[in-house]
Write a protein that holds these residues in place. Structure first.
Motif, PDB file in Angstrom:
ATOM      1  N   ASN A  59       0.831  -1.206   0.000  1.00  0.00           N
ATOM      2  CA  ASN A  59       0.000   0.000   0.000  1.00  0.00           C
ATOM      3  C   ASN A  59       0.866   1.257   0.000  1.00  0.00           C
ATOM      4  N   GLY A  60       2.165   1.115   0.288  1.00  0.00           N
ATOM      5  CA  GLY A  60       3.075   2.249   0.216  1.00  0.00           C
ATOM      6  C   GLY A  60       3.204   2.827  -1.182  1.00  0.00           C
ATOM      7  N   SER A  61       2.824   2.066  -2.197  1.00  0.00           N
ATOM      8  CA  SER A  61       2.867   2.601  -3.564  1.00  0.00           C
ATOM      9  C   SER A  61       1.573   3.305  -3.943  1.00  0.00           C
ATOM     10  N   TYR A  62       0.446   2.604  -3.818  1.00  0.00           N
ATOM     11  CA  TYR A  62      -0.803   3.141  -4.342  1.00  0.00           C
ATOM     12  C   TYR A  62      -1.895   3.311  -3.291  1.00  0.00           C
ATOM     13  N   GLY A  63      -1.607   2.942  -2.071  1.00  0.00           N
ATOM     14  CA  GLY A  63      -2.599   3.079  -1.024  1.00  0.00           C
ATOM     15  C   GLY A  63      -3.596   1.938  -1.020  1.00  0.00           C
ATOM     16  N   SER A  64      -4.449   1.933  -0.013  1.00  0.00           N
ATOM     17  CA  SER A  64      -5.506   0.934   0.145  1.00  0.00           C
ATOM     18  C   SER A  64      -6.756   1.664   0.616  1.00  0.00           C
ATOM     19  N   LEU A  65      -7.783   1.671  -0.199  1.00  0.00           N
ATOM     20  CA  LEU A  65      -8.985   2.448   0.106  1.00  0.00           C
ATOM     21  C   LEU A  65      -9.954   1.616   0.953  1.00  0.00           C
ATOM     22  N   PRO A  66     -10.227   2.026   2.194  1.00  0.00           N
ATOM     23  CA  PRO A  66     -11.183   1.290   3.020  1.00  0.00           C
ATOM     24  C   PRO A  66     -12.604   1.411   2.459  1.00  0.00           C
ATOM     25  N   MET A  67     -13.417   0.404   2.714  1.00  0.00           N
ATOM     26  CA  MET A  67     -14.777   0.397   2.192  1.00  0.00           C
ATOM     27  C   MET A  67     -15.591   1.618   2.638  1.00  0.00           C
ATOM     28  N   PRO A  68     -15.543   2.029   3.917  1.00  0.00           N
ATOM     29  CA  PRO A  68     -16.327   3.205   4.303  1.00  0.00           C
ATOM     30  C   PRO A  68     -15.918   4.471   3.543  1.00  0.00           C
ATOM     31  N   ASN A 120      -2.387  16.624  -7.079  1.00  0.00           N
ATOM     32  CA  ASN A 120      -2.666  15.237  -7.442  1.00  0.00           C
ATOM     33  C   ASN A 120      -1.766  14.222  -6.763  1.00  0.00           C
ATOM     34  N   ASN A 121      -0.506  14.543  -6.600  1.00  0.00           N
ATOM     35  CA  ASN A 121       0.451  13.623  -5.978  1.00  0.00           C
ATOM     36  C   ASN A 121       1.704  14.392  -5.596  1.00  0.00           C
ATOM     37  N   THR A 122       2.594  13.736  -4.882  1.00  0.00           N
ATOM     38  CA  THR A 122       3.797  14.418  -4.390  1.00  0.00           C
ATOM     39  C   THR A 122       4.707  14.853  -5.532  1.00  0.00           C
ATOM     40  N   SER A 123       4.855  14.019  -6.557  1.00  0.00           N
ATOM     41  CA  SER A 123       5.699  14.403  -7.695  1.00  0.00           C
ATOM     42  C   SER A 123       5.191  15.700  -8.326  1.00  0.00           C
ATOM     43  N   HIS A 124       3.875  15.814  -8.441  1.00  0.00           N
ATOM     44  CA  HIS A 124       3.273  17.040  -8.980  1.00  0.00           C
ATOM     45  C   HIS A 124       3.598  18.231  -8.074  1.00  0.00           C
ATOM     46  N   GLY A 125       3.472  18.036  -6.763  1.00  0.00           N
ATOM     47  CA  GLY A 125       3.746  19.113  -5.818  1.00  0.00           C
ATOM     48  C   GLY A 125       5.192  19.557  -5.830  1.00  0.00           C
ATOM     49  N   ILE A 126       6.127  18.582  -5.825  1.00  0.00           N
ATOM     50  CA  ILE A 126       7.553  18.920  -5.846  1.00  0.00           C
ATOM     51  C   ILE A 126       7.905  19.653  -7.137  1.00  0.00           C
ATOM     52  N   THR A 127       7.380  19.162  -8.260  1.00  0.00           N
ATOM     53  CA  THR A 127       7.649  19.807  -9.539  1.00  0.00           C
ATOM     54  C   THR A 127       7.097  21.233  -9.559  1.00  0.00           C
ATOM     55  N   TRP A 186      -0.907   6.332   2.865  1.00  0.00           N
ATOM     56  CA  TRP A 186      -1.078   5.814   4.226  1.00  0.00           C
ATOM     57  C   TRP A 186      -2.265   6.411   4.963  1.00  0.00           C
ATOM     58  N   LEU A 187      -2.880   7.437   4.410  1.00  0.00           N
ATOM     59  CA  LEU A 187      -3.949   8.133   5.130  1.00  0.00           C
ATOM     60  C   LEU A 187      -5.338   7.607   4.762  1.00  0.00           C
ATOM     61  N   PHE A 188      -5.400   6.636   3.826  1.00  0.00           N
ATOM     62  CA  PHE A 188      -6.673   6.019   3.409  1.00  0.00           C
ATOM     63  C   PHE A 188      -7.519   6.932   2.526  1.00  0.00           C
ATOM     64  N   VAL A 189      -6.902   7.913   1.872  1.00  0.00           N
ATOM     65  CA  VAL A 189      -7.617   8.800   0.963  1.00  0.00           C
ATOM     66  C   VAL A 189      -7.648   8.164  -0.424  1.00  0.00           C
ATOM     67  N   LYS A 190      -8.652   8.468  -1.212  1.00  0.00           N
ATOM     68  CA  LYS A 190      -8.751   7.954  -2.571  1.00  0.00           C
ATOM     69  C   LYS A 190      -7.615   8.519  -3.416  1.00  0.00           C
ATOM     70  N   ARG A 191      -6.978   7.671  -4.208  1.00  0.00           N
ATOM     71  CA  ARG A 191      -5.892   8.141  -5.061  1.00  0.00           C
ATOM     72  C   ARG A 191      -6.445   8.939  -6.250  1.00  0.00           C
ATOM     73  N   GLY A 192      -5.715  10.009  -6.731  1.00  0.00           N
ATOM     74  CA  GLY A 192      -4.527  10.539  -6.142  1.00  0.00           C
ATOM     75  C   GLY A 192      -4.804  11.888  -5.482  1.00  0.00           C
ATOM     76  N   CYS A 193      -4.135  12.070  -4.360  1.00  0.00           N
ATOM     77  CA  CYS A 193      -4.315  13.288  -3.583  1.00  0.00           C
ATOM     78  C   CYS A 193      -3.087  13.504  -2.714  1.00  0.00           C
ATOM     79  N   TYR A 241     -12.654  15.933  -8.425  1.00  0.00           N
ATOM     80  CA  TYR A 241     -12.268  16.465  -7.116  1.00  0.00           C
ATOM     81  C   TYR A 241     -12.565  15.496  -5.972  1.00  0.00           C
ATOM     82  N   VAL A 242     -13.210  14.383  -6.259  1.00  0.00           N
ATOM     83  CA  VAL A 242     -13.589  13.455  -5.188  1.00  0.00           C
ATOM     84  C   VAL A 242     -12.379  12.969  -4.389  1.00  0.00           C
ATOM     85  N   PRO A 243     -11.235  12.604  -5.020  1.00  0.00           N
ATOM     86  CA  PRO A 243     -10.083  12.211  -4.207  1.00  0.00           C
ATOM     87  C   PRO A 243      -9.662  13.272  -3.196  1.00  0.00           C
TER      88      PRO A 243
END
Length: 407
Positions: free
Chosen positions: A16-25, A75-82, A222-229, A278-280
């Motif tokens: 999950n360190g790569s793409y995360g894991s979205l909990p059902m709720p 959208n993701n950290t790479s986007h933010g750093i860039t 790791w925060l259980f948010v929908k990818r990508g955010c 915008y849902v993620p």
């Protein structure tokens, strides 16, 4: 816990360190939001979305010890750093510092900036693990001292920008990033923290105290948010640096505008950069509600950390190898275990594909794998994990790699 996620029942996920894991709720909350958007796209996008977006920024800001208007979503950290690196006004003689373990896309972004006018120099800080925090800090101080002292006539005018990992991607180890930021500050070096793996894994983050110049973290890992955010932190003292997101929004203010009255506020700049889902971003609220229901940040991370330590030792025992960090000083929720592949077998795309296909297709299991400091390793993300199945999968995969290399 497994029933709260929607994995294939036979899939063993230690990545999950790569793409995360979205909990059902959280997924259900996202579905409701999506239905609300589709019911009246104009009303949601033009009126309702901003209220959810501001709530998400407020809540994530509180979690990382920042002010709401110092945090925007990307959208993701790479986007933010860039985004941060592209907003610096580079001049001849400026220097960008990365490390030998900087994440690939970020490393390439640094290299790209060095390839285009005005060609800022690229300096690489060498990191080889295992290594202690004390060793890393001593070498970092020396590297910063050397870079800042070698300037010639440009010493007083050039800028030096350092990209620092909070937690390295591969190997998945925690760096003394706060202390590294302090070293940068003392030397007049800008600090850009790649915290892709931090939020949801590192507890008690307080950016108001740590004072990085910029900090970006993926919320979907790791925060259980929908990818990508991801959350991009820009303290008020540095908001003048960020003149435009990527892409540039319609409300960008140019000094050449007829009625220019100063730059646009950073939150306004980032709230609409074009039509996206915008849902993620908005799922931060549902994810934080879910984490509170589970028991909160300390309880979640205590469980994951203990699982990483115990699972890593068990995996190493089954593979007949060792963990990279036996004392656990560099380990949060990702544990690095040596793989039984001889070190003289170097990385290749063919070997990488062989490992991926064996793990995912033959065994329906996965953990990241990489070559570092003359050895092969796996980085296991501990959350909902079966290390014994993974051991069997890697034993098979590693045997295939050795046979392939002998051909």
């Amino acid at each position: 816990m497994h029933k709260l996620f929607e994995f294939d029942p036979s899939y063993v996920n230690l990545n999950n360190g790569s793409y995360g894991s979205l909990p059902m709720p959280v997924r259900l909350a996202c579905d409701k939001l999506s239905a609300r958007v589709e019911a009246n796209p104009d009303r949601f996008m033009r009126i309702e979305c901003i209220h959810h977006w501001n709530e998400a920024r407020t809540r994530v800001a509180k979690l990382i010890g920042a002010e709401t208007d110092e945090c925007v979503l990307v959208n993701n950290t790479s986007h933010g750093i860039t985004t941060v690196l592209r907003n610096f006004e580079w001049n001849e003689g400026d220097i960008i510092i990365g490390t030998s373990t900087t994440y690939g896309a970020v490393s390439r972004a640094i290299r790209y900036l060095g390839d285009i006018p005005p060609y800022p120099q690229v300096s690489t800080f060498n990191l080889q693990f295992p290594a202690s925090h004390a060793e890393i800090l001593e070498n970092w101080r020396e590297h910063i001292r050397r870079v800042t002292s070698e300037a010639g006539d440009l010493k007083q005018t050039r800028k030096v920008v350092a990209v620092v990992d909070a937690i390295v991607s591969n190997p998945g180890v925690r760096l003394p990033w706060k202390e590294m930021v302090a070293v940068c500050k003392d030397a007049g070096v800008w600090s850009v923290v790649d915290a892709a793996h931090a939020i949801g894994q590192e507890v008690d983050i307080n950016l108001s105290e740590a004072k990085p110049d910029f900090w970006v973290s993926n919320c979907h890992k790791w925060l259980f948010v929908k990818r990508g955010c991801a959350v991009l932190y820009v303290p008020k003292r540095n908001q003048h640096v960020i003149r435009s997101p990527i892409p540039t929004p319609h409300n960008y203010r140019s000094p050449q505008d007829e009625h220019y009255n100063g730059p646009q506020k950073i939150a306004k700049l980032f709230e609409w950069t074009g039509t996206i889902d915008y849902v993620p971003f908005l799922s931060i609220n549902a994810a934080l509600d879910f984490r509170q229901w589970l028991g909160g940040e300390h309880k979640i991370n205590e469980y994951n950390h203990n699982l990483a330590i115990a699972g890593g030792k068990r995996l190493a025992s089954l593979l007949g190898t060792s963990v990279m960090d036996p004392d656990g000083d560099l380990t949060l929720n990702m544990v690095n275990v040596e793989l039984p592949i001889p070190g003289d077998i170097k990385y290749s795309d063919e070997i990488n594909a062989l490992l991926q296909n064996t793990l995912l297709v033959d065994w329906n299991a996965y953990a990241a794998h990489y070559y570092h400091n003359g050895k092969w390793w796996t980085r296991c993300s501990a959350q909902i994990s079966d290390f014994e199945v993974l051991a069997n999968a890697f034993q098979d995969a590693c045997q295939k790699v050795v046979k392939f290399a002998e051909q």
